[in-house]
Design a protein around this motif. Sequence first.
Motif, PDB file in Angstrom:
ATOM      1  N   ALA A 153       0.951  -1.199  -0.035  1.00  0.00           N
ATOM      2  CA  ALA A 153       0.049  -0.157  -0.073  1.00  0.00           C
ATOM      3  C   ALA A 153       0.862   1.222  -0.017  1.00  0.00           C
ATOM      4  O   ALA A 153       0.358   2.376  -0.299  1.00  0.00           O
ATOM      5  N   GLU A 154       1.967   1.172   0.446  1.00  0.00           N
ATOM      6  CA  GLU A 154       2.917   2.206   0.287  1.00  0.00           C
ATOM      7  C   GLU A 154       3.365   2.754  -0.973  1.00  0.00           C
ATOM      8  O   GLU A 154       3.938   3.746  -1.294  1.00  0.00           O
ATOM      9  N   GLY A 155       3.197   1.791  -1.763  1.00  0.00           N
ATOM     10  CA  GLY A 155       3.715   2.295  -3.180  1.00  0.00           C
ATOM     11  C   GLY A 155       5.021   2.424  -3.547  1.00  0.00           C
ATOM     12  O   GLY A 155       5.355   3.262  -4.722  1.00  0.00           O
ATOM     13  N   ARG A 156       5.972   1.890  -2.941  1.00  0.00           N
ATOM     14  CA  ARG A 156       7.453   2.209  -2.767  1.00  0.00           C
ATOM     15  C   ARG A 156       8.382   0.931  -3.153  1.00  0.00           C
ATOM     16  O   ARG A 156       8.070  -0.294  -2.873  1.00  0.00           O
ATOM     17  N   ASP A 157       9.177   0.990  -4.114  1.00  0.00           N
ATOM     18  CA  ASP A 157       9.981   0.068  -4.756  1.00  0.00           C
ATOM     19  C   ASP A 157      11.317   0.192  -4.232  1.00  0.00           C
ATOM     20  O   ASP A 157      12.313   0.995  -4.567  1.00  0.00           O
ATOM     21  N   PRO A 158      11.773  -0.600  -3.156  1.00  0.00           N
ATOM     22  CA  PRO A 158      13.104  -0.557  -2.413  1.00  0.00           C
ATOM     23  C   PRO A 158      14.165  -0.904  -3.375  1.00  0.00           C
ATOM     24  O   PRO A 158      15.093  -0.136  -3.235  1.00  0.00           O
ATOM     25  N   LYS A 159      14.058  -1.849  -4.015  1.00  0.00           N
ATOM     26  CA  LYS A 159      15.190  -2.132  -5.055  1.00  0.00           C
ATOM     27  C   LYS A 159      15.560  -1.031  -5.987  1.00  0.00           C
ATOM     28  O   LYS A 159      16.541  -0.322  -6.428  1.00  0.00           O
ATOM     29  N   ALA A 160      14.551  -0.370  -6.832  1.00  0.00           N
ATOM     30  CA  ALA A 160      14.539   1.052  -7.375  1.00  0.00           C
ATOM     31  C   ALA A 160      15.240   2.152  -6.786  1.00  0.00           C
ATOM     32  O   ALA A 160      15.852   2.891  -7.176  1.00  0.00           O
ATOM     33  N   GLU A 161      14.681   2.394  -5.527  1.00  0.00           N
ATOM     34  CA  GLU A 161      15.368   3.368  -4.644  1.00  0.00           C
ATOM     35  C   GLU A 161      16.836   3.097  -4.285  1.00  0.00           C
ATOM     36  O   GLU A 161      17.618   3.956  -4.498  1.00  0.00           O
ATOM     37  N   TYR A 162      16.964   1.808  -3.924  1.00  0.00           N
ATOM     38  CA  TYR A 162      18.539   1.436  -3.887  1.00  0.00           C
ATOM     39  C   TYR A 162      19.256   1.872  -4.965  1.00  0.00           C
ATOM     40  O   TYR A 162      20.458   2.211  -5.037  1.00  0.00           O
ATOM     41  N   ASP A 163      18.856   1.383  -6.279  1.00  0.00           N
ATOM     42  CA  ASP A 163      19.590   1.526  -7.604  1.00  0.00           C
ATOM     43  C   ASP A 163      19.777   3.033  -7.885  1.00  0.00           C
ATOM     44  O   ASP A 163      20.862   3.433  -8.478  1.00  0.00           O
ATOM     45  N   ALA A 164      18.918   3.942  -7.236  1.00  0.00           N
ATOM     46  CA  ALA A 164      18.913   5.331  -7.704  1.00  0.00           C
ATOM     47  C   ALA A 164      19.864   6.156  -6.563  1.00  0.00           C
ATOM     48  O   ALA A 164      20.586   6.949  -6.950  1.00  0.00           O
ATOM     49  N   ALA A 165      20.136   5.614  -5.469  1.00  0.00           N
ATOM     50  CA  ALA A 165      21.017   6.002  -4.475  1.00  0.00           C
ATOM     51  C   ALA A 165      21.013   5.250  -3.155  1.00  0.00           C
ATOM     52  O   ALA A 165      20.016   4.729  -2.643  1.00  0.00           O
ATOM     53  N   HIS A 166      22.363   5.081  -2.850  1.00  0.00           N
ATOM     54  CA  HIS A 166      22.333   4.161  -1.305  1.00  0.00           C
ATOM     55  C   HIS A 166      23.615   4.538  -0.792  1.00  0.00           C
ATOM     56  O   HIS A 166      24.565   5.336  -1.285  1.00  0.00           O
ATOM     57  N   ILE A 167      23.861   4.365   0.627  1.00  0.00           N
ATOM     58  CA  ILE A 167      24.953   4.433   1.012  1.00  0.00           C
ATOM     59  C   ILE A 167      26.338   3.860   0.352  1.00  0.00           C
ATOM     60  O   ILE A 167      26.118   2.752   0.065  1.00  0.00           O
ATOM     61  N   PRO A 168      27.510   4.511   0.218  1.00  0.00           N
ATOM     62  CA  PRO A 168      28.379   3.931  -0.516  1.00  0.00           C
ATOM     63  C   PRO A 168      29.041   2.530   0.026  1.00  0.00           C
ATOM     64  O   PRO A 168      29.188   2.388   1.140  1.00  0.00           O
ATOM     65  N   GLY A 169      29.016   1.581  -0.919  1.00  0.00           N
ATOM     66  CA  GLY A 169      29.445   0.374  -0.681  1.00  0.00           C
ATOM     67  C   GLY A 169      28.207  -0.640  -0.147  1.00  0.00           C
ATOM     68  O   GLY A 169      28.411  -1.789   0.051  1.00  0.00           O
ATOM     69  N   ALA A 170      27.081  -0.043   0.017  1.00  0.00           N
ATOM     70  CA  ALA A 170      26.002  -1.059   0.408  1.00  0.00           C
ATOM     71  C   ALA A 170      25.482  -1.860  -0.668  1.00  0.00           C
ATOM     72  O   ALA A 170      25.303  -1.764  -1.740  1.00  0.00           O
ATOM     73  N   ARG A 171      25.259  -3.140  -0.256  1.00  0.00           N
ATOM     74  CA  ARG A 171      24.454  -4.180  -0.908  1.00  0.00           C
ATOM     75  C   ARG A 171      22.989  -4.288  -0.732  1.00  0.00           C
ATOM     76  O   ARG A 171      22.741  -3.914   0.488  1.00  0.00           O
ATOM     77  N   PHE A 172      22.243  -4.563  -1.670  1.00  0.00           N
ATOM     78  CA  PHE A 172      20.793  -4.565  -1.323  1.00  0.00           C
ATOM     79  C   PHE A 172      20.412  -6.019  -0.915  1.00  0.00           C
ATOM     80  O   PHE A 172      20.686  -7.050  -1.522  1.00  0.00           O
ATOM     81  N   PHE A 173      19.659  -6.204   0.190  1.00  0.00           N
ATOM     82  CA  PHE A 173      19.415  -7.196   0.919  1.00  0.00           C
ATOM     83  C   PHE A 173      17.910  -7.375   0.659  1.00  0.00           C
ATOM     84  O   PHE A 173      16.927  -6.713   1.017  1.00  0.00           O
ATOM     85  N   ASP A 174      17.290  -8.279  -0.324  1.00  0.00           N
ATOM     86  CA  ASP A 174      16.071  -8.508  -0.534  1.00  0.00           C
ATOM     87  C   ASP A 174      15.213  -9.410   0.416  1.00  0.00           C
ATOM     88  O   ASP A 174      15.409 -10.494   0.325  1.00  0.00           O
ATOM     89  N   ILE A 175      14.501  -8.878   1.308  1.00  0.00           N
ATOM     90  CA  ILE A 175      13.781  -9.515   2.564  1.00  0.00           C
ATOM     91  C   ILE A 175      12.967 -10.633   1.899  1.00  0.00           C
ATOM     92  O   ILE A 175      12.725 -11.715   2.450  1.00  0.00           O
TER      93      ILE A 175
END
Length: 284
Positions: free
Chosen positions: A34-56
Amino acid sequence: MTDDPNTLVSTDWLAKHLKDPDLRILDASWYLPAEGRDPKAEYDAAHIPGARFFDIDEISDARSELPHMAPPVEKFMSRMRAMGVGDGHQVVVYDGAGIMSAPRVWWLFRLMGQENVAVLDGGFPKWIAEGRPTEDMPPIPRDRHMTVRFQNSLVRDVTQVSHASKLGSPQIVDARAADRFRGEAPEPREGLRAGHIPKSRNVPYATLLNDDKTMKSPQETAEIFKAAGVDLSQPVITSCGSGVTAAVLALALERQGHTDWSLYDGSWAEWGMFPTVPVATGDA
């Protein structure tokens, strides 16, 4: 706050250690549909340097019909190896809500016997608000072996929770919002009954956070648990909608020095679906 690399660290701490060779940062952002947010897309756009995406949702038990249940040990190990996370690493987990889904991954690491893992206090919103650096490219991981020692004491199933509900021990503490706990608001997942596990207490996870989504002090969170009728000298099982924000409660308990806790992985997604287990409504 006091930085503790086994529970919670500040943005200042992370900025100071950002170039440490054995630091591994994970973006564990996750949102309800319902929040309508895409966490992977947000990660791809900007993340803390060196961060990896952990897909829960992906690093979970694919055999279960319940959402993002804890993965089998072998799957967790293989995913972490591929992400270059393993023995000897200090892990810091953050999310895009401040503190919401990152503690779930902290709990998963603890479940797998990993101690050197902390949640970033205030998460990505605080990091951004302070004008700290971001990048849009994922790091290039190098395989690293992880030794896993599964900690059965940190997880509970529906049978164990049903016994606890009947006996009143261990105490069950629900992290959902008060209106969902009372059965006055619909559940975000279809087909679930409204209400809560009988004899459980309600500590909405958001009440443990400050306005900037950092976690309140251990003294403050202890008082919130006590005010909800939780005896902090006794064991606690944390629960929520699907096992995500229950980990916020677990993290708060751990920071208070209350180490006799476990998490109900199926949470309301499981309990609310079973017609054979009882449901309570209101504040009872």
